[in-house]
Scaffold this active site. Sequence first.
Site: not given
Lengths: 313, 111
Positions: A96, A172
């Site tokens: 990510c 996230h």
Amino acid sequence: MADAGDWCLIESDPGVFTELIKKFNVGGIQVEEVWSLDSQTMEELKHVFQAWQPVHGLIFLFKWQGINGSSGSHPDADLSIDDTVYFAKQVINNACATQAILSILLNCPSIDLGPDLQQFKEFTKEFDPYYKGLAITNSELLRSVHNSFSRSDPFIIDSSESSSTEKEDIFHFISYVPVHGALYELDGLSNGPVNLGPCTDDDWLEKVRPVIQERMARYASAEIRFNLLALIKNREDVYRTRLETDISLEEREELLHKIELENIKFKRYERENSLRKHNFIPLIYNIIRVLAQRGELDARIEHAKKEVAKRRK
Amino acid sequence: PEGVNQQSDVNLIDVITPSYISPLLNNPEIASALFPHLPSDINRTPEELREVVQSPQFAQALQSLSIALQSGQLGPLLTQLGLDPSAGSGVEAFLRAIQEQVSRQQRNNPE
């Protein structure tokens, strides 16, 4: 041991992100942490952004501990493939940090991507979002640079087993970037890029603030920590360009001072990154040996037991 | 809560605290024994060593080694360090095994 598909988990830290970008052979970019995230300091945030102009993009990260939660996909996600925006689906979790950075770099024509990313962008531009994500995951350059930040511990903790001892942090990220006159939210877990309305390079930061505030409010009840990072031009380059213009002696001195502070910061980044990558087990083992040789280890074990008991209370 | 985690194991973070270790690093013999285990781009001085043991990255390494020891996944590492595989059944077992190893070496090579 790490197989070809493994991406390590890395820290969302400005020093790490700055070095990642440099190692992708992209020049002239640095990442700064945006400190003021509370609503009462949104006005301050405006000033910070002004000082950093131009800001290429923002990465909003959040992290929570505990049960898996959904990212809360945006309902307005634009499913149609939009040629103007480079959007990649997030195929694996640990990539990510790199994916967030690429979401900005690959959507910003004013950034000099360097030969490797330029070629990657050309090669993948016709791919659909899933295959773009897959291409990121499979890129040898991207993976090896990303993984160079893994600690060189001679063991890999299987996350499924370690979760019983310590909850894994779940990260996230969402990137915000202006592309061709519109503000976009790029979330790799979403179905597509989300067009948040028209903007210019000058006013996009104004327009993104309420969006981020709204995000924060949505997660306010959960146990979530936020982090906001900005991709900006290398400060030293900016100051040096300014130094070459006709400026007052006072400003010149101020700029030289700022350059010095940048150099100190980059030295610190370098040091922290070197510690991040270091295998500390030999050092730890030898410190324990020192304690054992001095006959102090038993007392330290007793001390540590008391500390554990204290925390249980 | 009891029951879930009956055996209480220690954490290396409480054994090797910066406040306990720092004074020891003034001892030149101890410091020079530890220098080879610093990252290569860090100067070999007691001050630098002290900064390393105070760094969040070092604390993180103590934490993850503790977790790995508690999970009992460290067989090959223990062999590398010349320890018995039974030393991998937890942090305390690991520390006791190093104590045993050091004591044995001291008995064999009395100064």
